[in-house]
Write a protein that holds these residues in place. Structure first.
Motif, PDB file in Angstrom:
ATOM      1  N   VAL A 120       2.501  -0.667  11.744  1.00 30.54           N
ATOM      2  CA  VAL A 120       2.672   0.306  12.830  1.00 30.54           C
ATOM      3  C   VAL A 120       2.316   1.710  12.353  1.00 30.54           C
ATOM      4  O   VAL A 120       2.428   2.020  11.176  1.00 30.54           O
ATOM      5  CB  VAL A 120       4.139   0.335  13.341  1.00 30.54           C
ATOM      6  N   HIS A 148       4.457   7.826   4.651  1.00 33.09           N
ATOM      7  CA  HIS A 148       3.901   6.479   4.785  1.00 33.09           C
ATOM      8  C   HIS A 148       2.405   6.641   4.999  1.00 33.09           C
ATOM      9  O   HIS A 148       1.946   6.905   6.100  1.00 33.09           O
ATOM     10  CB  HIS A 148       4.556   5.743   5.954  1.00 33.09           C
ATOM     11  N   LYS A 150      -1.459   6.054   5.552  1.00 34.92           N
ATOM     12  CA  LYS A 150      -2.182   5.089   6.394  1.00 34.92           C
ATOM     13  C   LYS A 150      -3.650   5.017   5.996  1.00 34.92           C
ATOM     14  O   LYS A 150      -4.294   6.056   5.826  1.00 34.92           O
ATOM     15  CB  LYS A 150      -2.112   5.520   7.866  1.00 34.92           C
ATOM     16  N   SER A 163      -3.436  -0.192   7.374  1.00 37.67           N
ATOM     17  CA  SER A 163      -2.447  -0.621   6.395  1.00 37.67           C
ATOM     18  C   SER A 163      -1.643   0.586   5.929  1.00 37.67           C
ATOM     19  O   SER A 163      -2.177   1.678   5.766  1.00 37.67           O
ATOM     20  CB  SER A 163      -3.188  -1.259   5.211  1.00 37.67           C
ATOM     21  N   THR A 164      -0.341   0.358   5.731  1.00 35.65           N
ATOM     22  CA  THR A 164       0.564   1.445   5.361  1.00 35.65           C
ATOM     23  C   THR A 164       1.041   1.288   3.916  1.00 35.65           C
ATOM     24  O   THR A 164       1.402   0.189   3.501  1.00 35.65           O
ATOM     25  CB  THR A 164       1.793   1.437   6.283  1.00 35.65           C
ATOM     26  N   PHE A 165       1.045   2.381   3.180  1.00 37.13           N
ATOM     27  CA  PHE A 165       1.596   2.414   1.816  1.00 37.13           C
ATOM     28  C   PHE A 165       2.793   3.365   1.799  1.00 37.13           C
ATOM     29  O   PHE A 165       2.715   4.464   2.330  1.00 37.13           O
ATOM     30  CB  PHE A 165       0.546   2.919   0.815  1.00 37.13           C
ATOM     31  N   MET A 166       3.880   2.952   1.145  1.00 39.51           N
ATOM     32  CA  MET A 166       5.089   3.780   1.133  1.00 39.51           C
ATOM     33  C   MET A 166       5.052   4.841   0.028  1.00 39.51           C
ATOM     34  O   MET A 166       6.081   5.241  -0.511  1.00 39.51           O
ATOM     35  CB  MET A 166       6.325   2.897   0.964  1.00 39.51           C
TER      36      MET A 166
END
Lengths: 310, 310
Positions: A120, A148, A150, A163-166
Motif C-alpha cells: 500500500v 516507508h 517506495k 514495493s515498500t521498504f521500512m
C-alpha cells in the motif's frame, strides 16, 4: 484574479501537515507547514485544524481543498480507500472522496497492490503523479525515500507495481530504541554521504551482506575500535539504504532511476544509487507532491465547472 | 559433603539473573531466577543483589562464585575484558577477573573477533563451552538464538569465528514500537512453528527475500486481507529468523548445526533450520550455560587447590 487562490492543496501525513494556497496556474500564494500529522491528532480534530490554517492564510470560505496522504487512511479523517495497480498515471488522480460539510474538501485515495505481494501507499501516488507528469516520464523506476520508502515501476505510463521498504522507520528505531543507540549517540544529524563509513556500508550490502547480521557490527565496531558516533550513524544509514538499493538492483534490469526526495535524504540516496550503478534523475519531493495535487485539483474542479457550464 | 554447595554459578545477563548452588559433581542443590538483569540495575548494587540471593539460598560466606554474561561488560559490575578468536574451547574458561572483597567472586571474560568483522559475545561463550564439552563436538556450526543471536564456527576444537544477528531485538522493536505493532497486536506469545504464515515467511527469506522489503508486508497483508494477529506475528517471526538462517546457509558449506536454545525459540529455530536443509542437534541452553560455568569453576578452583597442596 491572478492573486486570488483557486485551490487549497494539502499533504497530510503521519508526522507532518502541509497546506498551500495556489492560483489558477499552480503558483503558490501562501503556505503553512506544521508537525500536526496524524500522530498528533488523538482528538481527531481534522476539520478544526484545517479551517484554522485556511483562515490564517486568508482563504475564502468557499475555497475548495484537495488532500492527499494518511488523512485518507482508516486511522485518518476519513477512509479514502485505494485504487489498485495496474493503473495509468492519469488514473492516479481519480475518485477522491468528499468530506461532508459546507466547504468542498476532497481526499485522494491511496494505491494498493494485491499481487505478487500485498502493498500500500498513501500520499506517494500524488508525489509520483506530479513528478512523472512534469517530467513526461512514461517508462522507468521511481524511488521515493522516507519512513516507508517506495519503489515504483512504470511501463508505458502504467504503474505496474511497487514495493515498500521500512528503511526510515528501521533507522529511527535502531538509532533511538535499540542497543545501537549508544554507538550512534546524538550524531543522527551528522550523516554524510561522502563519509567512508557510509560508502563502505552501502558497498557491503550491494555485495550481498545480510542486514540483521550487519546491524550488530555498528555496536561491535564501536566497542572494539575508536569509531566516532558520526561514523556509526553513517554506517547504520549506509547499511539500511544499501540493503534497499541492493534488493531493488537485483530485482530489476532498469539502470535508470528517478529519485523523488528532499533534504539530506536525497544526497544519501543519490550516492547509494550511484554506487549501485544507477543513473539518477533527482526531483524535489516537495514540488512533486504540490504539482500532483494541483494537477488533480485542476482535473477535478475544472471538469466539474465545464460540466456546469454545459 | 555431597549435600554441601561447592560453587555458586551465575549467569547475569541484560534482562535476567540466574544463580545455581552446585555440589562437587555439578549437581544443582538450589537455584534462583529473577529479572534483575543489567537493565534493572541503575543503582549498580551488584554486590548487594548477589549476596541477598546467596543468603536466601543458604550459601556459606566463603562459597566461591563464578559469573558469566553482561555483568562483565563496561556497563556491568566490572569489565572482564574479552578473549580473542581464534581460541580453543579450553581457552574459553581462562582468566576470569576477581571482584575485590571478602568472598571469592570471579567474572568470565567475553569473546571478541577483530577480523573479518568486529564482533563480540558475553555469556554465550560459556554456554558454548558447556554444550560442546558435554557433546564432545570438535567441528561444526553452533547457533545460540536470542536477543542477539550468535553463530559460531568450530574447527578441530578451535573457535575460529562467529557472527551476531539482531533477530530477537528486531522482533521486539518491530512488534512493540513500529507500525507493525497494529498488525501483530497481542499475539506475540502465540507464534507457532507449524503455522503456514511462519513457514511461508521462512521460505521467502531462504529464496532470497529482502528483509527491509518484506517487513512492511506484515502491515499491508493485514490491511488488504483478513490476516489474524497470530498469523502476522508468525509471519514477522518467520521473516526475521528466516533472514538469519538464510544468510548463514549461504555463508557456510556446513549442513549440520547444533542449536543451543530453550523454550519456544528452540521449536521455531529448529523448524527454520530444517526448512533450510540443516540437520539439527538440540541442546538445552539452560543446562549448557550451567555446565559451562561448572567446568570453568572446577578448573579454576580445583587447580588453585592443587597448587595450594603442593
Amino acid at each position: 484574479m491572478s492573486n486570488t487562490a483557486e485551490f487549497g492543496l494539502c499533504d497530510w501525513g503521519t508526522s507532518s501537515f502541509r497546506l498551500w494556497l495556489v492560483d489558477g496556474q499552480g503558483k503558490t500564494l501562501s503556505e503553512v507547514r506544521t508537525h500536526q500529522g496524524l500522530g498528533s491528532m488523538a482528538d481527531r480534530s481534522f476539520s478544526r485544524v484545517l479551517e484554522q490554517h485556511l483562515a490564517q492564510l486568508g482563504a475564502s470560505s468557499d475555497l475548495p481543498v484537495l488532500i492527499c496522504g494518511m488523512a485518507g487512511s482508516r486511522q485518518g479523517w476519513q477512509d479514502a480507500g485505494y485504487s489498485t495497480v495496474p493503473l495509468t498515471v492519469n488514473e492516479l488522480l481519480m475518485s477522491p472522496i468528499r468530506i461532508a460539510g459546507e466547504r468542498d474538501i476532497r481526499i485522494l485515495p491511496g494505491v494498493c497492490q494485491r499481487s505478487p505481494a500485498y502493498d500500500v501507499m498513501r500520499g506517494e501516488e500524488t508525489m509520483l503523479l506530479g513528478a512523472v507528469r512534469s517530467g513526461q516520464l512514461k517508462n522507468g523506476l521511481i524511488v521515493m525515500p522516507g519512513t516507508h520508502s517506495k519503489w515504483v515501476s512504470l511501463e508505458d505510463a502504467v504503474v505496474t507495481g511497487f514495493s515498500t521498504f521500512m528503511t526510515g522507520e528501521l533507522f529511527n528505531l535502531m538509532s533511538t530504541h535499540s542497543i545501537l543507540r549508544h554507538a550512534v549517540a546524538d550524531a543522527v544529524g551528522e550523516i554524510d554521504e561522502h563519509s567512508p563509513a557510509f560508502i563502505a556500508a552501502v558497498k557491503l550490502m550491494l555485495s550481498g551482506g545480510s542486514l540483521s547480521q550487519q546491524l550488530f557490527t555498528v555496536r561491535s565496531t564501536t566497542l572494539l575500535s575508536d569509531c566516532t558516533p558520526t561514523a556509526s550513524a553513517s554506517r547504520l544509514s549506509g547499511l539500511l539504504i544499501g540493503a534497499e538499493v541492493a534488493a531493488c538492483h537485483q530485482q530489476t534490469s532498469q539502470r535508470q532511476v528517478m529519485l523523488i526526495a528532499s533534504g539530506s535524504l536525497s544526497a544519501l540516496y543519490r550516492q547509494a544509487l550511484t554506487l549501485a550503478g544507477f543513473a539518477v534523475t533527482l526531483v524535489d519531493a516537495d514540488e512533486a507532491v504540490r504539482a500532483g495535487l494541483f494537477q488533480s485539483a485542476q482535473t477535478l474542479w475544472q471538469r466539474q465547472e465545464e460540466q456546469h457550464h454545459v
